[in-house]
Write a protein that holds these residues in place. Structure first.
Motif, PDB file in Angstrom:
ATOM      1  N   GLU A 131      46.137  37.872  34.888  1.00 30.07           N
ATOM      2  CA  GLU A 131      46.241  37.884  36.014  1.00 30.07           C
ATOM      3  C   GLU A 131      44.853  37.227  36.812  1.00 30.07           C
ATOM      4  O   GLU A 131      44.912  37.148  38.088  1.00 30.07           O
ATOM      5  CB  GLU A 131      46.506  39.251  36.689  1.00 30.07           C
ATOM      6  N   GLY A 132      43.879  37.070  36.082  1.00 29.85           N
ATOM      7  CA  GLY A 132      42.577  36.267  36.736  1.00 29.85           C
ATOM      8  C   GLY A 132      41.826  37.594  37.150  1.00 29.85           C
ATOM      9  O   GLY A 132      40.954  37.167  38.039  1.00 29.85           O
ATOM     10  N   LEU A 133      41.929  38.752  36.955  1.00 33.37           N
ATOM     11  CA  LEU A 133      41.078  39.930  37.443  1.00 33.37           C
ATOM     12  C   LEU A 133      39.824  40.004  36.753  1.00 33.37           C
ATOM     13  O   LEU A 133      39.654  39.690  35.402  1.00 33.37           O
ATOM     14  CB  LEU A 133      41.988  40.971  37.360  1.00 33.37           C
ATOM     15  N   PRO A 134      39.027  40.564  37.436  1.00 35.55           N
ATOM     16  CA  PRO A 134      37.593  40.489  36.868  1.00 35.55           C
ATOM     17  C   PRO A 134      37.241  41.584  35.742  1.00 35.55           C
ATOM     18  O   PRO A 134      37.900  42.642  35.673  1.00 35.55           O
ATOM     19  CB  PRO A 134      36.834  41.074  38.104  1.00 35.55           C
ATOM     20  N   LEU A 135      36.110  41.095  35.033  1.00 34.85           N
ATOM     21  CA  LEU A 135      35.714  42.348  34.108  1.00 34.85           C
ATOM     22  C   LEU A 135      34.509  42.439  34.298  1.00 34.85           C
ATOM     23  O   LEU A 135      33.856  41.750  34.932  1.00 34.85           O
ATOM     24  CB  LEU A 135      36.053  41.567  32.509  1.00 34.85           C
ATOM     25  N   GLU A 136      33.661  43.504  33.683  1.00 32.33           N
ATOM     26  CA  GLU A 136      32.345  43.869  33.642  1.00 32.33           C
ATOM     27  C   GLU A 136      31.812  44.121  32.348  1.00 32.33           C
ATOM     28  O   GLU A 136      32.676  44.608  31.309  1.00 32.33           O
ATOM     29  CB  GLU A 136      32.071  45.118  34.591  1.00 32.33           C
TER      30      GLU A 136
END
Length: 281
Positions: A131-136
């Motif tokens: 979904e193109g969502l962020p990671l840390e």
């Protein structure tokens, strides 16, 4: 507690909308078989859903047992997850780095220890990334919390209980590969006999999954029927070490089964004992 439309899964979009809700906590339950050459913790450190804490299956366990990742005592479980900042009253969203594997074991562990609302991220980390969502990266910490356990002993079985159940009305469902079940290939852990328990049914856990997601309830019903598994009758799920058996337990729960337990020692215990009956046909 936030409302989610499915009692077992939430979508990446739902989690994104609730990720900062203090009543929601995200848990990375990634774990891999020793032969995979991967580390769940290393996966987590390299990149995880923002704010997620890491549930270490091998550490949040009965470390005094010679068997891998056996359930700890309820008090030890509560202390470990409380240190991660998890309360039993939160919505606990569990995922893993491959889609659906070890997250099911973590889901099951929280449920039998009394967490009120435990769900899985549908499609796991791959779905979040797609979904193109962020990671840390790294290992963020949260303030400790109090987790009050309410252990359900009926959800787990010991060696003696499984042995006593053989030949009775309880169905034993084995989540290992068919080749391991029928003794055509050696066990990945040294020193274990190959084969299966007398009367057990082979259902490799991967057959319940498609594209990193659990199959639909209708497809699961058809799969259980094809294997002669009746969700309305008692089931004990087993596997190699109690991880993929939880995928079977999840699938059975989705279709409405209410009498399902996991043999915690699974084949690592059974295949290593001289007093355990083993067949290959």
């Amino acid at each position: 507690m936030p409302v989610h439309p499915d009692s077992h899964f939430v979508t990446a979009d739902w989690l994104l909308r609730h990720i900062d809700d203090p009543d929601v906590i995200t848990v990375d339950g990634s774990w891999h078989m020793p032969a995979a050459g991967r580390s769940g913790r290393a996966d987590y450190v390299a990149g995880h859903i923002p704010g997620a804490v890491f549930f270490d299956l091998d550490a949040i366990a009965d470390t005094a047992s010679p068997l891998p990742h056996m359930l700890p005592a309820p008090e030890a479980f509560a202390a470990a997850v409380g240190a991660l900042g998890i309360r039993e009253t939160q919505t606990i969203v569990v995922y893993d780095s491959v889609g659906l594997f070890s997250a099911a074991r973590v889901w099951w562990s929280f449920r039998i220890m009394g967490a009120r609302d435990v769900v899985l991220l549908d499609g796991g980390l791959p779905a979040w990334i797609a979904e193109g969502l962020p990671l840390e990266a790294g290992e963020p910490s949260r303030a400790p919390a109090v987790f009050t356990p309410r252990f359900d002993p009926a959800a787990v079985r010991s060696f003696e209980e499984v042995k006593a159940a053989l030949g009775g009305g309880t169905q034993i469902v084995d989540a290992r590969s068919a080749a391991r079940f029928y003794g055509r290939e050696p066990e990945p852990r040294a020193g274990l006999r190959s084969g299966h328990m007398p009367g057990a049914v082979s259902l490799p856990f991967g057959e319940t999954i498609e594209g990193g997601r659990l199959k639909s309830a209708a497809d699961l019903q058809a799969l259980f029927a094809a294997r002669g598994i009746d969700p309305d009758k008692p089931v004990i799920a087993s596997c190699g070490s109690g991880v993929s058996a939880a995928v079977i337990a999840l699938a059975l729960d989705v279709v409405g089964a209410r009498d399902v337990a996991i043999y915690d020692g699974s084949w690592t215990e059974w295949g290593g004992r001289s007093d355990a009956p083993v067949v290959t046909a």
